[in-house]
Scaffold this motif. Structure first.
Motif, mmCIF file in Angstrom:
data_model
loop_
_atom_site.group_PDB
_atom_site.id
_atom_site.type_symbol
_atom_site.label_atom_id
_atom_site.label_comp_id
_atom_site.label_asym_id
_atom_site.label_seq_id
_atom_site.Cartn_x
_atom_site.Cartn_y
_atom_site.Cartn_z
ATOM 1 N N GLY A 21 53.123 -2.251 35.417
ATOM 2 C CA GLY A 21 52.757 -2.212 36.830
ATOM 3 C C GLY A 21 52.245 -0.846 37.250
ATOM 4 N N PHE A 22 52.888 0.214 36.758
ATOM 5 C CA PHE A 22 52.408 1.551 37.098
ATOM 6 C C PHE A 22 51.058 1.804 36.454
ATOM 7 N N GLY A 23 50.904 1.334 35.221
ATOM 8 C CA GLY A 23 49.610 1.483 34.556
ATOM 9 C C GLY A 23 48.504 0.779 35.325
ATOM 10 N N GLN A 24 48.807 -0.408 35.843
ATOM 11 C CA GLN A 24 47.817 -1.147 36.634
ATOM 12 C C GLN A 24 47.498 -0.415 37.932
ATOM 13 N N PHE A 25 48.537 0.155 38.550
ATOM 14 C CA PHE A 25 48.301 0.934 39.774
ATOM 15 C C PHE A 25 47.408 2.133 39.477
ATOM 16 N N ALA A 26 47.720 2.848 38.384
ATOM 17 C CA ALA A 26 46.928 4.020 38.030
ATOM 18 C C ALA A 26 45.476 3.628 37.754
ATOM 19 N N GLN A 27 45.300 2.529 37.014
ATOM 20 C CA GLN A 27 43.948 2.071 36.706
ATOM 21 C C GLN A 27 43.206 1.667 37.976
ATOM 22 N N TRP A 28 43.920 1.015 38.879
ATOM 23 C CA TRP A 28 43.288 0.568 40.120
ATOM 24 C C TRP A 28 42.881 1.745 40.987
ATOM 25 N N ILE A 29 43.782 2.704 41.155
ATOM 26 C CA ILE A 29 43.480 3.826 42.034
ATOM 27 C C ILE A 29 42.385 4.703 41.454
ATOM 28 N N LEU A 30 42.331 4.810 40.127
ATOM 29 C CA LEU A 30 41.306 5.643 39.504
ATOM 30 C C LEU A 30 39.935 4.978 39.506
ATOM 31 N N SER A 31 39.930 3.650 39.492
ATOM 32 C CA SER A 31 38.650 2.928 39.464
ATOM 33 C C SER A 31 38.218 2.460 40.851
ATOM 34 N N ALA A 32 39.066 2.681 41.857
ATOM 35 C CA ALA A 32 38.723 2.236 43.207
ATOM 36 C C ALA A 32 37.495 2.991 43.713
ATOM 37 N N ASP A 33 36.744 2.325 44.563
ATOM 38 C CA ASP A 33 35.519 2.917 45.099
ATOM 39 C C ASP A 33 35.865 3.881 46.235
ATOM 40 N N LEU A 34 36.523 4.970 45.841
ATOM 41 C CA LEU A 34 36.937 6.003 46.794
ATOM 42 C C LEU A 34 36.394 7.347 46.329
ATOM 43 N N PRO A 35 36.082 8.250 47.257
ATOM 44 C CA PRO A 35 35.791 9.623 46.839
ATOM 45 C C PRO A 35 36.984 10.184 46.074
ATOM 46 N N PRO A 36 36.743 11.009 45.062
ATOM 47 C CA PRO A 36 37.854 11.488 44.221
ATOM 48 C C PRO A 36 39.014 12.109 44.990
ATOM 49 N N LEU A 37 38.725 12.906 46.026
ATOM 50 C CA LEU A 37 39.815 13.570 46.742
ATOM 51 C C LEU A 37 40.633 12.588 47.567
ATOM 52 N N LEU A 38 39.993 11.546 48.095
ATOM 53 C CA LEU A 38 40.764 10.505 48.789
ATOM 54 C C LEU A 38 41.643 9.762 47.798
ATOM 55 N N SER A 39 41.135 9.582 46.583
ATOM 56 C CA SER A 39 41.933 8.953 45.536
ATOM 57 C C SER A 39 43.131 9.830 45.172
ATOM 58 N N VAL A 40 42.900 11.141 45.089
ATOM 59 C CA VAL A 40 44.005 12.082 44.842
ATOM 60 C C VAL A 40 45.058 11.950 45.937
ATOM 61 N N PHE A 41 44.609 11.941 47.180
ATOM 62 C CA PHE A 41 45.537 11.815 48.308
ATOM 63 C C PHE A 41 46.353 10.532 48.201
ATOM 64 N N ALA A 42 45.681 9.413 47.934
ATOM 65 C CA ALA A 42 46.373 8.126 47.885
ATOM 66 C C ALA A 42 47.389 8.082 46.748
ATOM 67 N N SER A 43 46.992 8.528 45.578
ATOM 68 C CA SER A 43 47.892 8.427 44.423
ATOM 69 C C SER A 43 49.073 9.380 44.543
ATOM 70 N N ALA A 44 48.837 10.632 44.939
ATOM 71 C CA ALA A 44 49.941 11.585 45.087
ATOM 72 C C ALA A 44 50.896 11.148 46.192
ATOM 73 N N SER A 45 50.353 10.601 47.277
ATOM 74 C CA SER A 45 51.192 10.146 48.387
ATOM 75 C C SER A 45 52.079 8.983 47.969
ATOM 76 N N VAL A 46 51.501 8.010 47.278
ATOM 77 C CA VAL A 46 52.256 6.823 46.885
ATOM 78 C C VAL A 46 53.363 7.193 45.903
ATOM 79 N N VAL A 47 53.052 8.028 44.926
ATOM 80 C CA VAL A 47 54.062 8.415 43.936
ATOM 81 C C VAL A 47 55.202 9.181 44.615
ATOM 82 N N SER A 48 54.882 10.075 45.540
ATOM 83 C CA SER A 48 55.925 10.819 46.255
ATOM 84 C C SER A 48 56.773 9.893 47.116
ATOM 85 N N ALA A 49 56.137 8.869 47.695
ATOM 86 C CA ALA A 49 56.881 7.899 48.495
ATOM 87 C C ALA A 49 57.851 7.102 47.626
ATOM 88 N N ILE A 50 57.425 6.774 46.418
ATOM 89 C CA ILE A 50 58.273 5.972 45.524
ATOM 90 C C ILE A 50 59.572 6.706 45.206
#
Length: 461
Positions: A340-369
């Protein structure tokens, strides 16, 4: 499907146990086992590798950052025992007065944490002094908790350059940057956090006065107030500032010298020291903190009489914060092994987002977890940061944006710092979490997004 449900169940159980005051070691182990069983991970591997000693293992983290936690706790203990921290707090209080109680709380906490004093020491130092201020100003405790959290748990923790905070050091040690990386971005975000945070708490105070809400004392306040002691025993404020100036000076001086000239061709001791300071983001700030502690010994006679005892107590005080952080990282280390984490990582990295927004989303979600900004940032740096470097994100920008992003959704109700702050102040989540959420979650998120927007406008994101 079962694995994803197990991840959600493990996270929900971790939040529930944290809110119920369960021991974080037991909670993280139980929740890690829930995740492991539902995701088909081998129990022996989970307990003996993924949780304790894997790349994101609890003791892998504890071993790497033990020195920094140790030196930070010793410095905090020295500042508290010598009453230097109290002296600074009293000086600012006397200068600004009771009408500026919220500003006093924020400024003192910001100054102490930026100078290297551990957050929990700052909270313990400030709250007994704050009781008198709150009583005189008739200020609700929930707003004092929010104002001091603006100073101790937001911009000095993740945004300002040069601070020896664990977040700054995690980013620097993972990316090969220094403690000043992305400094101007951090200052921009810090101004937003301070401005919006203080606007919110001052507005809250005006509304509280209009509604007849004020300070309500409890039995814990009386016990805490006894810790103030005699203000006459505290050293002069200008002497109390010297140890923090030493810490920040040791950290900043190499940066200034390198900016003033080219030292690459020199083999002198000074040139080698400058190189060492830039390549050792854990050892150098640790040395600065120890020098600050020794400065306390030299300046304050009360310290010289019991230096061994104070340093020993500081060392003991470092263990629980280090292991608490390590425990949530151990839980995260198990989570990162799941599909599940691998799928999340793959999804967030391949999402059609600017890289820095992707950084924000992934770091925020992991810290929330994991309910920890330092824990979430360490997990992010180990598991996701290399992919963003491959995308072309500059290490200095990644350093600062990831650090700021980690300090947003980390402060959900199960965050250890939030729970500890409420326990010290005798507050409940029902009474105070709304204000805490605004200043430590919503506003840092806004600041991080604003910094990203600015970088994108400048073509750097």
């Amino acid at each position: 499907m079962l694995g994803n449900l197990g991840l959600l169940a493990g996270l929900a159980l971790l939040i529930f146990m944290a809110l119920r005051g369960a021991n974080i070691f037991i909670a993280s182990l139980v929740c890690a086992l829930v995740v492991a069983v539902t995701n088909g991970l081998l129990i022996p591997k989970t307990l003996l590798e993924f949780y304790p000693f894997g790349p994101l293992g609890a003791f892998t983290f504890a071993g790497k950052f033990f020195l920094l936690f140790l030196c930070g706790a010793i410095f905090g203990k020295a500042m508290a025992t010598s009453q230097a921290a109290k002296s600074i707090a009293l000086a600012i209080t006397n200068s600004l007065g009771v009408k500026r109680t919220l500003l006093v709380g924020m400024l003192v906490c910001a100054l102490l944490t930026y100078g290297g004093v551990v957050v929990f020491v700052v909270v313990f130092t400030m709250y007994p002094l704050g009781i008198t201020l709150m009583r005189e100003a008739n200020l609700p405790k929930r707003l004092w908790a929010a104002a001091t959290s603006v100073g101790a748990g937001t911009f000095t923790m993740t945004a300002l350059p040069g601070t020896p905070s664990i977040h700054n050091v995690i980013s620097a040690s993972s990316l090969g940057t220094d403690l000043f990386a992305g400094g101007w971005i951090g200052i921009f975000a810090a101004l937003i956090m301070v401005g919006l945070g203080m606007w919110y708490v001052e507005r809250g105070w005006r509304l509280a006065r209009a509604n007849g809400e004020g300070f309500v004392e409890n039995t814990q306040d009386k016990r805490m107030e006894q810790l103030i002691g005699d203000p006459a025993d505290a050293p002069p404020w200008y002497l109390a500032m010297v140890p923090m100036i030493v810490v920040l000076g040791v950290i900043m001086l190499p940066r200034l010298l390198l900016a003033m000239g080219d030292w690459s061709g020199s083999d002198s001791l000074l040139a080698r020291s400058l190189v060492f300071s830039q390549t050792q983001p854990i050892i150098w700030p640790s040395m600065a903190l120890i020098l600050g502690s020794l400065t306390c010994v030299v300046l304050f006679p009360s310290m010289r009489r019991k230096v061994g005892q104070v340093f020993g107590q500081g060392a003991e005080d470092s263990i629980m914060p280090l292991l608490n952080t390590a425990a949530v990282i151990g839980f995260g280390g198990v989570v990162t092994q799941t599909a599940g984490f691998g799928q999340f990582a793959q999804w967030i990295l391949s999402a059609d987002l600017p890289p820095l927004l992707s950084v924000f989303a992934s770091a925020s979600v992991v810290s929330a977890i994991v309910g920890s900004s330092s824990g979430g940032l360490q997990i992010f740096m180990q598991s996701l940061a290399p992919h963003y470097l491959e995308m072309g994100v500059q290490p200095e920008i990644l350093h600062r944006i990831a650090a700021i992003a980690s300090g947003g959704l980390d402060s959900l109700p199960h965050c250890g710092a939030v729970i500890a702050t409420f326990m010290i102040m005798g507050l409940t989540h029902r009474e105070a979490y709304k204000d805490m959420f605004v200043v430590t979650v919503a506003i840092p998120v806004v600041a991080c997004l604003a910094a990203i927007a600015l970088l994108m406008m400048l073509g750097m994101g």
